[in-house]
Design a protein around this motif. Structure first.
Motif, PDB file in Angstrom:
ATOM      1  N   ASN A   1      -6.219   2.027  -9.969  1.00 35.93           N
ATOM      2  CA  ASN A   1      -7.338   2.490  -9.145  1.00 35.93           C
ATOM      3  C   ASN A   1      -7.789   1.399  -8.167  1.00 35.93           C
ATOM      4  O   ASN A   1      -8.972   1.098  -8.031  1.00 35.93           O
ATOM      5  CB  ASN A   1      -8.501   2.984 -10.009  1.00 35.93           C
ATOM      6  CG  ASN A   1      -9.481   3.816  -9.219  1.00 35.93           C
ATOM      7  OD1 ASN A   1      -9.106   4.476  -8.260  1.00 35.93           O
ATOM      8  ND2 ASN A   1     -10.744   3.769  -9.608  1.00 35.93           N
ATOM      9  N   ARG A   2      -6.817   0.796  -7.536  1.00 33.91           N
ATOM     10  CA  ARG A   2      -7.051  -0.223  -6.519  1.00 33.91           C
ATOM     11  C   ARG A   2      -6.243   0.139  -5.291  1.00 33.91           C
ATOM     12  O   ARG A   2      -5.321   0.938  -5.341  1.00 33.91           O
ATOM     13  CB  ARG A   2      -6.596  -1.617  -7.010  1.00 33.91           C
ATOM     14  CG  ARG A   2      -7.331  -2.118  -8.239  1.00 33.91           C
ATOM     15  CD  ARG A   2      -8.744  -2.527  -7.863  1.00 33.91           C
ATOM     16  NE  ARG A   2      -9.495  -3.020  -8.985  1.00 33.91           N
ATOM     17  CZ  ARG A   2     -10.341  -2.295  -9.701  1.00 33.91           C
ATOM     18  NH1 ARG A   2     -10.517  -1.018  -9.433  1.00 33.91           N
ATOM     19  NH2 ARG A   2     -11.014  -2.813 -10.699  1.00 33.91           N
ATOM     20  N   ARG A   3      -6.531  -0.493  -4.189  1.00 34.73           N
ATOM     21  CA  ARG A   3      -5.748  -0.289  -2.975  1.00 34.73           C
ATOM     22  C   ARG A   3      -4.509  -1.189  -3.039  1.00 34.73           C
ATOM     23  O   ARG A   3      -4.560  -2.285  -3.624  1.00 34.73           O
ATOM     24  CB  ARG A   3      -6.569  -0.612  -1.750  1.00 34.73           C
ATOM     25  CG  ARG A   3      -7.728   0.365  -1.576  1.00 34.73           C
ATOM     26  CD  ARG A   3      -8.347   0.211  -0.209  1.00 34.73           C
ATOM     27  NE  ARG A   3      -9.432   1.154  -0.061  1.00 34.73           N
ATOM     28  CZ  ARG A   3      -9.302   2.329   0.536  1.00 34.73           C
ATOM     29  NH1 ARG A   3      -8.147   2.698   1.035  1.00 34.73           N
ATOM     30  NH2 ARG A   3     -10.332   3.139   0.644  1.00 34.73           N
ATOM     31  N   PRO A   4      -3.410  -0.750  -2.427  1.00 35.14           N
ATOM     32  CA  PRO A   4      -2.203  -1.573  -2.443  1.00 35.14           C
ATOM     33  C   PRO A   4      -2.432  -2.989  -1.906  1.00 35.14           C
ATOM     34  O   PRO A   4      -1.851  -3.954  -2.419  1.00 35.14           O
ATOM     35  CB  PRO A   4      -1.231  -0.801  -1.553  1.00 35.14           C
ATOM     36  CG  PRO A   4      -1.664   0.620  -1.700  1.00 35.14           C
ATOM     37  CD  PRO A   4      -3.172   0.558  -1.812  1.00 35.14           C
ATOM     38  N   GLN A   5      -3.291  -3.127  -0.909  1.00 31.56           N
ATOM     39  CA  GLN A   5      -3.545  -4.458  -0.359  1.00 31.56           C
ATOM     40  C   GLN A   5      -4.182  -5.385  -1.390  1.00 31.56           C
ATOM     41  O   GLN A   5      -3.929  -6.583  -1.393  1.00 31.56           O
ATOM     42  CB  GLN A   5      -4.422  -4.366   0.897  1.00 31.56           C
ATOM     43  CG  GLN A   5      -4.571  -5.675   1.624  1.00 31.56           C
ATOM     44  CD  GLN A   5      -3.226  -6.247   2.085  1.00 31.56           C
ATOM     45  OE1 GLN A   5      -2.305  -5.519   2.412  1.00 31.56           O
ATOM     46  NE2 GLN A   5      -3.134  -7.558   2.099  1.00 31.56           N
ATOM     47  N   THR A   6      -4.984  -4.846  -2.291  1.00 27.10           N
ATOM     48  CA  THR A   6      -5.572  -5.665  -3.356  1.00 27.10           C
ATOM     49  C   THR A   6      -4.477  -6.237  -4.235  1.00 27.10           C
ATOM     50  O   THR A   6      -4.502  -7.421  -4.590  1.00 27.10           O
ATOM     51  CB  THR A   6      -6.551  -4.818  -4.195  1.00 27.10           C
ATOM     52  OG1 THR A   6      -7.575  -4.312  -3.345  1.00 27.10           O
ATOM     53  CG2 THR A   6      -7.154  -5.641  -5.322  1.00 27.10           C
ATOM     54  N   LEU A   7      -3.490  -5.427  -4.574  1.00 23.00           N
ATOM     55  CA  LEU A   7      -2.390  -5.913  -5.399  1.00 23.00           C
ATOM     56  C   LEU A   7      -1.546  -6.934  -4.653  1.00 23.00           C
ATOM     57  O   LEU A   7      -1.044  -7.883  -5.254  1.00 23.00           O
ATOM     58  CB  LEU A   7      -1.523  -4.748  -5.884  1.00 23.00           C
ATOM     59  CG  LEU A   7      -2.029  -4.103  -7.162  1.00 23.00           C
ATOM     60  CD1 LEU A   7      -3.333  -3.377  -6.967  1.00 23.00           C
ATOM     61  CD2 LEU A   7      -0.992  -3.214  -7.759  1.00 23.00           C
ATOM     62  N   ARG A   8      -1.419  -6.763  -3.356  1.00 18.61           N
ATOM     63  CA  ARG A   8      -0.677  -7.760  -2.573  1.00 18.61           C
ATOM     64  C   ARG A   8      -1.401  -9.106  -2.596  1.00 18.61           C
ATOM     65  O   ARG A   8      -0.761 -10.157  -2.641  1.00 18.61           O
ATOM     66  CB  ARG A   8      -0.479  -7.251  -1.152  1.00 18.61           C
ATOM     67  CG  ARG A   8       0.466  -6.067  -1.092  1.00 18.61           C
ATOM     68  CD  ARG A   8       0.713  -5.593   0.344  1.00 18.61           C
ATOM     69  NE  ARG A   8       1.453  -4.347   0.315  1.00 18.61           N
ATOM     70  CZ  ARG A   8       0.931  -3.155   0.590  1.00 18.61           C
ATOM     71  NH1 ARG A   8      -0.335  -3.045   0.981  1.00 18.61           N
ATOM     72  NH2 ARG A   8       1.673  -2.078   0.515  1.00 18.61           N
ATOM     73  N   LEU A   9      -2.730  -9.073  -2.609  1.00 14.69           N
ATOM     74  CA  LEU A   9      -3.493 -10.318  -2.747  1.00 14.69           C
ATOM     75  C   LEU A   9      -3.286 -10.910  -4.140  1.00 14.69           C
ATOM     76  O   LEU A   9      -3.156 -12.122  -4.291  1.00 14.69           O
ATOM     77  CB  LEU A   9      -4.977 -10.078  -2.485  1.00 14.69           C
ATOM     78  CG  LEU A   9      -5.366  -9.776  -1.044  1.00 14.69           C
ATOM     79  CD1 LEU A   9      -6.830  -9.363  -0.967  1.00 14.69           C
ATOM     80  CD2 LEU A   9      -5.105 -10.976  -0.165  1.00 14.69           C
ATOM     81  N   TRP A  10      -3.289 -10.044  -5.149  1.00 18.19           N
ATOM     82  CA  TRP A  10      -3.039 -10.510  -6.521  1.00 18.19           C
ATOM     83  C   TRP A  10      -1.687 -11.202  -6.611  1.00 18.19           C
ATOM     84  O   TRP A  10      -1.514 -12.164  -7.349  1.00 18.19           O
ATOM     85  CB  TRP A  10      -3.061  -9.353  -7.497  1.00 18.19           C
ATOM     86  CG  TRP A  10      -4.395  -8.751  -7.770  1.00 18.19           C
ATOM     87  CD1 TRP A  10      -5.596  -9.096  -7.221  1.00 18.19           C
ATOM     88  CD2 TRP A  10      -4.673  -7.674  -8.661  1.00 18.19           C
ATOM     89  NE1 TRP A  10      -6.597  -8.303  -7.717  1.00 18.19           N
ATOM     90  CE2 TRP A  10      -6.055  -7.413  -8.599  1.00 18.19           C
ATOM     91  CE3 TRP A  10      -3.882  -6.881  -9.483  1.00 18.19           C
ATOM     92  CZ2 TRP A  10      -6.667  -6.419  -9.355  1.00 18.19           C
ATOM     93  CZ3 TRP A  10      -4.486  -5.891 -10.225  1.00 18.19           C
ATOM     94  CH2 TRP A  10      -5.864  -5.661 -10.172  1.00 18.19           C
ATOM     95  N   ALA A  11      -0.714 -10.712  -5.869  1.00 20.03           N
ATOM     96  CA  ALA A  11       0.635 -11.271  -5.914  1.00 20.03           C
ATOM     97  C   ALA A  11       0.683 -12.718  -5.431  1.00 20.03           C
ATOM     98  O   ALA A  11       1.596 -13.460  -5.769  1.00 20.03           O
ATOM     99  CB  ALA A  11       1.580 -10.417  -5.078  1.00 20.03           C
ATOM    100  N   MET A  12      -0.335 -13.119  -4.674  1.00 24.26           N
ATOM    101  CA  MET A  12      -0.381 -14.503  -4.192  1.00 24.26           C
ATOM    102  C   MET A  12      -0.968 -15.439  -5.244  1.00 24.26           C
ATOM    103  O   MET A  12      -1.193 -16.612  -4.969  1.00 24.26           O
ATOM    104  CB  MET A  12      -1.177 -14.576  -2.891  1.00 24.26           C
ATOM    105  CG  MET A  12      -0.487 -13.843  -1.768  1.00 24.26           C
ATOM    106  SD  MET A  12      -1.195 -14.055  -0.130  1.00 24.26           S
ATOM    107  CE  MET A  12      -2.897 -13.683  -0.354  1.00 24.26           C
TER     108      MET A  12
END
Length: 81
Positions: free
Chosen positions: A42-53
């Protein structure tokens, strides 16, 4: 009137997404792409891309330059057996 139109559009989108993404309990692949993981969390894909960093509670694998989110980690984070 505008609110009713927006509400029905949101309902259609939710129904469409529920058909696009199977229940997390039914996923039998080792990883899912960012869009799927974002839906389950329940997050936006961009949030997960930030998590990936490096700032997120789970980290993805990188396969040919793409992010692949481990299903086991998603289930653990969500408390799904």
């Amino acid at each position: 009137m505008q609110t009713a139109i927006n509400h029905s559009a949101e309902t259609r989108r939710a129904v469409t997404e529920s058909h696009q993404f199977p229940s997390l309990e039914l996923v039998n692949r080792p990883t899912v792409p960012t869009e799927h993981a974002a839906y389950y969390l329940n997050r936006r894909p961009q949030t997960l891309r930030l998590w990936a960093m490096g700032s997120g509670p789970i980290q993805p694998l990188r396969i040919n330059g793409r992010l692949a989110w481990p299903v086991a980690d998603l289930k653990k984070l969500l408390g799904v057996a």
